[in-house]
Design a protein around this motif. Structure first.
Motif, short mmCIF file in Angstrom:
data_model
loop_
_atom_site.label_atom_id
_atom_site.label_comp_id
_atom_site.label_asym_id
_atom_site.label_seq_id
_atom_site.Cartn_x
_atom_site.Cartn_y
_atom_site.Cartn_z
N GLN A 37 0.95 -1.10 0.22
CA GLN A 37 0.10 0.07 0.00
C GLN A 37 1.01 1.35 -0.04
OE1 GLN A 37 -2.97 -0.06 3.10
NE2 GLN A 37 -3.09 -2.41 2.72
N GLY A 38 2.00 0.99 -0.30
CA GLY A 38 2.94 2.27 -0.41
C GLY A 38 3.95 2.32 0.61
N GLY A 39 4.11 1.42 1.74
CA GLY A 39 4.92 1.60 2.65
C GLY A 39 6.36 1.09 2.51
N ILE A 40 7.25 0.98 3.78
CA ILE A 40 8.62 0.72 3.56
C ILE A 40 8.36 -0.40 4.47
CG2 ILE A 40 10.84 1.18 3.78
CD1 ILE A 40 10.41 4.07 3.06
N PRO A 41 9.05 -1.57 4.18
CA PRO A 41 9.07 -2.95 5.03
C PRO A 41 10.13 -2.69 6.23
CG PRO A 41 10.39 -3.41 2.97
CD PRO A 41 9.61 -2.01 2.87
N ILE A 42 9.66 -2.48 7.40
CA ILE A 42 10.67 -2.44 8.58
C ILE A 42 9.96 -3.81 9.52
CG2 ILE A 42 11.38 -1.06 10.49
CD1 ILE A 42 10.87 1.48 9.36
N LEU A 43 10.64 -4.77 9.71
CA LEU A 43 10.40 -5.84 10.24
C LEU A 43 11.11 -5.88 11.78
CD1 LEU A 43 10.10 -8.61 7.50
CD2 LEU A 43 8.28 -6.98 8.23
N VAL A 74 11.48 12.33 -0.20
CA VAL A 74 10.35 12.80 -0.70
C VAL A 74 10.19 12.55 -2.54
CG1 VAL A 74 8.84 14.99 -1.34
CG2 VAL A 74 10.19 14.87 0.72
N HIS A 75 8.95 12.25 -2.83
CA HIS A 75 8.95 11.83 -4.20
C HIS A 75 7.46 12.69 -4.73
CE1 HIS A 75 12.13 9.02 -4.40
NE2 HIS A 75 11.40 8.43 -3.30
N LYS A 76 7.24 13.16 -6.12
CA LYS A 76 6.40 13.37 -6.50
C LYS A 76 5.27 12.57 -6.82
CE LYS A 76 7.60 17.93 -7.39
NZ LYS A 76 6.78 18.89 -6.67
N ASP A 81 10.03 10.90 -10.36
CA ASP A 81 11.33 11.28 -9.72
C ASP A 81 11.74 9.88 -8.98
OD1 ASP A 81 9.41 11.60 -7.69
OD2 ASP A 81 10.39 13.05 -6.79
N ILE A 82 11.01 8.99 -8.92
CA ILE A 82 11.29 7.66 -8.14
C ILE A 82 12.31 6.69 -8.63
CG2 ILE A 82 9.54 5.97 -8.72
CD1 ILE A 82 9.00 5.84 -5.51
N GLY A 83 12.71 6.93 -9.86
CA GLY A 83 13.76 6.10 -10.52
C GLY A 83 13.32 4.49 -10.35
N ARG A 84 14.34 3.77 -9.89
CA ARG A 84 14.27 2.51 -9.84
C ARG A 84 13.82 1.88 -8.42
NH1 ARG A 84 14.34 2.39 -14.52
NH2 ARG A 84 12.48 0.90 -13.64
N PRO A 92 5.30 2.24 -3.74
CA PRO A 92 5.24 3.91 -3.47
C PRO A 92 5.43 4.37 -2.34
CG PRO A 92 3.93 3.08 -5.27
CD PRO A 92 4.24 1.75 -4.49
N HIS A 93 6.25 5.34 -2.18
CA HIS A 93 6.41 5.76 -0.42
C HIS A 93 6.82 7.34 -0.44
CE1 HIS A 93 10.13 3.97 -2.02
NE2 HIS A 93 10.83 5.03 -1.13
N CYS A 94 6.59 7.75 0.45
CA CYS A 94 7.21 9.28 0.89
C CYS A 94 6.73 10.34 -0.29
CB CYS A 94 8.89 9.06 0.95
SG CYS A 94 9.25 8.12 2.16
N ILE A 95 5.49 10.20 -0.60
CA ILE A 95 4.85 11.12 -1.51
C ILE A 95 4.71 12.47 -0.85
CG2 ILE A 95 2.93 11.35 -2.91
CD1 ILE A 95 4.72 8.78 -3.43
N GLU A 96 4.97 13.33 -1.70
CA GLU A 96 4.84 14.82 -1.53
C GLU A 96 3.66 15.28 -0.99
OE1 GLU A 96 7.13 18.62 -3.16
OE2 GLU A 96 5.84 17.94 -4.56
N GLY A 97 3.44 15.97 0.13
CA GLY A 97 2.10 16.21 0.47
C GLY A 97 1.44 15.33 1.31
N ASP A 98 1.89 14.02 1.60
CA ASP A 98 1.07 13.15 2.46
C ASP A 98 1.87 13.12 4.13
OD1 ASP A 98 -0.24 12.01 0.27
OD2 ASP A 98 0.85 10.15 0.53
N PRO A 99 0.67 13.36 4.80
CA PRO A 99 1.08 13.46 6.47
C PRO A 99 2.18 12.49 6.69
CG PRO A 99 -1.23 13.43 6.06
CD PRO A 99 -0.77 12.95 4.58
#
Length: 219
Positions: A37-43, A74-76, A81-84, A92-99
């Motif tokens: 859902q757009g997060g980063i895995p931190i286990l 931050v990404h648009k 701008d997210i590249g590879r 998808p993560h760290c989207i500009e404007g998201d809390p």
């Protein structure tokens, strides 16, 4: 089979004469949203224990006159701008404007402190971090935040290649998994044998610095 190196604390005095604390990607929602859902895995566990260590370290560095620099990924929303970065485990993560993209609410960058936005894993890549470190006449970077195996690792490697002393504060960083965290710390220590320290090491170094300054100034 070779023995796995241990992560024994190094000499706390070896953080250099002009350190800068770099807080990497401690943002509002990192690790709380599922990767699909757009997060980063931190286990890794221990988030609640790391927070007060980081908070205390930020406050102590400020009190001791050690600059604090904040890194924010931050990404648009278009992901142009997210590249590879979506080729691996991350969505998808760290989207500009998201809390969730904002610096975590329990931290408080000050107006005089630099908040540097980045579009890639390394805090050096395509950013003004090198200009800021030169302005501070830094010789050492102290790294906290996450992920140990991604943004901390890549930032540490680039700092090493820019000839800074690297000190990863091992109890103030977390990886995508415990194994990935441990492997990243081993890789950083391969580059600099004294790279791995703890928060207590840094506090001890600050204590020693203040005591030396007091003797130098005298009564």
């Amino acid at each position: 089979m070779t023995d796995t190196p241990t992560h024994a604390p190094t000499d706390p005095a070896r953080i250099g004469d002009s350190p800068v604390l770099i807080v990497v990607d401690i943002q509002g929602g990192a690790g709380q949203t599922p990767p699909d859902q757009g997060g980063i895995p931190i286990l890794m566990t221990g988030r609640e224990q790391r927070r007060p260590r980081v908070r205390r370290l930020v406050d102590r560095c400020r009190d001791a006159g050690i600059p604090v620099v904040w890194i924010q990924e931050v990404h648009k929303r278009s992901l142009v701008d997210i590249g590879r970065e979506l080729d691996g485990a991350e969505g998808p993560h760290c989207i500009e404007g998201d809390p969730d993209t904002e610096i975590a609410a329990w931290l408080d960058p000050q107006p005089e402190e630099f908040v540097i936005r980045k579009r890639r894993y390394s805090a050096f890549f395509g950013t003004e971090l090198e200009i800021v470190l030169k302005a501070y006449k830094a010789d050492t970077v102290l790294l906290v935040g996450g992920l140990t195996d991604v943004c901390i690792h890549y930032t540490a490697v680039d700092a090493h290649q820019h000839d800074y002393r690297v000190r990863v504060i091992t109890d103030c960083v977390a990886g995508s998994t415990q194994q990935a965290h441990d492997n990243a710390l081993d890789a950083v220590r391969y580059l600099q044998r004294d790279a791995l320290v703890t928060a207590d090491d840094v506090h001890g170094s600050i204590d020693a610095r203040l005591a030396t300054d007091a003797v130098r100034v005298g009564p």
